[in-house]
Motif scaffolding. Structure first.
Motif, PDB file in Angstrom:
ATOM      1  N   ARG A 233       8.670  39.734  -5.388  1.00  0.00           N
ATOM      2  CA  ARG A 233       8.603  38.296  -5.168  1.00  0.00           C
ATOM      3  C   ARG A 233       7.443  37.873  -4.260  1.00  0.00           C
ATOM      4  N   ILE A 234       6.934  36.682  -4.535  1.00  0.00           N
ATOM      5  CA  ILE A 234       5.906  36.091  -3.683  1.00  0.00           C
ATOM      6  C   ILE A 234       6.396  36.010  -2.238  1.00  0.00           C
ATOM      7  N   PRO A 256     -11.714  38.844   5.749  1.00  0.00           N
ATOM      8  CA  PRO A 256     -11.919  37.469   5.281  1.00  0.00           C
ATOM      9  C   PRO A 256     -11.292  37.170   3.925  1.00  0.00           C
ATOM     10  N   LEU A 257     -11.445  38.048   2.955  1.00  0.00           N
ATOM     11  CA  LEU A 257     -10.832  37.805   1.652  1.00  0.00           C
ATOM     12  C   LEU A 257      -9.312  37.904   1.751  1.00  0.00           C
ATOM     13  N   GLY A 258      -8.841  38.856   2.548  1.00  0.00           N
ATOM     14  CA  GLY A 258      -7.404  38.986   2.752  1.00  0.00           C
ATOM     15  C   GLY A 258      -6.807  37.743   3.369  1.00  0.00           C
ATOM     16  N   ALA A 259      -7.516  37.138   4.302  1.00  0.00           N
ATOM     17  CA  ALA A 259      -7.023  35.924   4.947  1.00  0.00           C
ATOM     18  C   ALA A 259      -6.909  34.774   3.949  1.00  0.00           C
ATOM     19  N   LEU A 264      -3.344  31.542   0.142  1.00  0.00           N
ATOM     20  CA  LEU A 264      -2.945  31.192  -1.221  1.00  0.00           C
ATOM     21  C   LEU A 264      -1.500  31.615  -1.486  1.00  0.00           C
ATOM     22  N   MET A 265      -1.101  32.735  -0.915  1.00  0.00           N
ATOM     23  CA  MET A 265       0.284  33.183  -1.027  1.00  0.00           C
ATOM     24  C   MET A 265       1.204  32.189  -0.317  1.00  0.00           C
ATOM     25  N   ALA A 266       0.782  31.735   0.863  1.00  0.00           N
ATOM     26  CA  ALA A 266       1.570  30.754   1.610  1.00  0.00           C
ATOM     27  C   ALA A 266       1.659  29.439   0.831  1.00  0.00           C
ATOM     28  N   GLY A 284      -0.801  28.833  -8.834  1.00  0.00           N
ATOM     29  CA  GLY A 284      -1.639  28.221  -7.809  1.00  0.00           C
ATOM     30  C   GLY A 284      -3.043  27.951  -8.315  1.00  0.00           C
ATOM     31  N   VAL A 285      -3.586  28.867  -9.129  1.00  0.00           N
ATOM     32  CA  VAL A 285      -4.907  28.647  -9.713  1.00  0.00           C
ATOM     33  C   VAL A 285      -4.863  27.447 -10.653  1.00  0.00           C
ATOM     34  N   GLU A 286      -3.774  27.346 -11.408  1.00  0.00           N
ATOM     35  CA  GLU A 286      -3.632  26.186 -12.294  1.00  0.00           C
ATOM     36  C   GLU A 286      -3.576  24.881 -11.498  1.00  0.00           C
TER      37      GLU A 286
END
Length: 297
Positions: A233-234, A256-259, A264-266, A284-286
């Motif tokens: 799960r997210i 930086p990318l992880g942050a 985006l997960m949040a 989220g991308v949509e």
């Protein structure tokens, strides 16, 4: 064969406990909600209605629960493992939690005559069902050797990566890589769909080149089908990204990318997607692209 108390029979824990029972171990399972014990009892294990009853007489206690506070409660809480297990018991924590919490709990376990190892897993529900998990273990060499026969039943790739806490540190790195891959795969699929290409064929050819990955193999079809039935799960991946970013900050490491992926997960959770599989990052991308997702399963 060992007597194993298995605490936490969720999406991951249930099939793991079943494998141990089918391998001939005497497995006693406990779950906070008792309706999760059916598969284990069908496989020859037994169900207990408390942690105290589950761990009575156990040689090994396995724990698979969601977060650091849950592990602390199971092990050190009132009527928990520390109060009821017999001295010398080997505790295998399969949960993914903060490395500092693991280290502190291991010290407390040792002071009470127990052995505790951190053995977080990767592979999701499919890996648990197929006994093909990757397991990263933080432990002494002696405790790792003692746990190895148990780990071999539920895992395929098993590595002793250092002392207590090291397993959780490696798991945090694992979750960083997985989250980044899922996010980029989601972006690629939305990009491909925008241009009307044959996405199934595109995913096949991408999987045969340098873009290929376990994430692509396991998650691309879920994204194409908009089937986000949870394997992982997210909500849980959000928790793991919090562990990663906090640990990186403490070590003075920049991610930086992880942050960005953590944010985006949040965002996915804030938009009501926390109960979906982490491939649901596609939604989220949509949203960011101004498109509407079909109803998720």
């Amino acid at each position: 064969m060992s007597t194993i108390a298995f605490i936490g029979l969720g999406i991951m824990g249930s099939p793991m406990a079943v494998h141990l029972a089918k391998a001939g171990h005497q497995v006693v399972g406990y779950n906070l909600t008792p309706n999760r014990t059916g598969p284990l009892t069908e496989a020859g294990g037994t169900a207990a209605d408390s942690i105290a009853k589950a761990v009575a007489g156990a040689d090994v206690v396995a724990v698979m629960v969601p977060d650091s506070p849950d592990v602390e409660d199971v092990l050190a809480g009132e009527n928990g493992v520390f109060e009821n297990a017999q001295p010398g018991t080997l505790i295998i924590d399969f949960s993914s939690i903060r490395p500092d919490v693991t280290t502190e709990l291991a010290a407390r376990a040792s002071a009470r005559g127990f052995r505790l190892i951190d053995a977080p897993v990767s592979g999701g529900e499919a890996g648990a069902i197929n006994a093909a998990l990757s397991i990263m273990v933080g432990a002494s060499a002696e405790d790792f050797a003692a746990a190895k026969p148990i780990l071999d039943v539920v895992g395929k790739t098993i590595a002793h990566v250092g002392p207590n806490g090291a397993g959780q540190t490696v798991k945090a790195a694992n979750q960083l890589i997985v989250a980044g891959n899922i996010q980029l795969l989601a972006e690629a699929i939305i990009f491909l769909e925008a241009y009307g290409v044959d996405t199934a064929a595109a995913v096949e050819v991408l999987g045969g080149g340098l873009a290929g990955s376990a994430v692509l193999n396991q998650k691309a079809q879920k994204m194409l089908d908009r089937n986000f039935e949870p394997g992982f799960r997210i909500d849980l991946h959000h928790k793991d990204m919090g562990i990663l970013t906090a640990a990186a900050r403490e070590a003075g490491v920049v991610v930086p990318l992880g942050a960005v992926v953590a944010q985006l997960m949040a965002s996915a959770r804030a938009n009501g997607d926390g109960g979906l599989d982490h491939s649901g990052l596609l939604r989220g991308v949509e949203r960011l692209s101004g498109s509407t997702s079909p109803t998720s399963k």
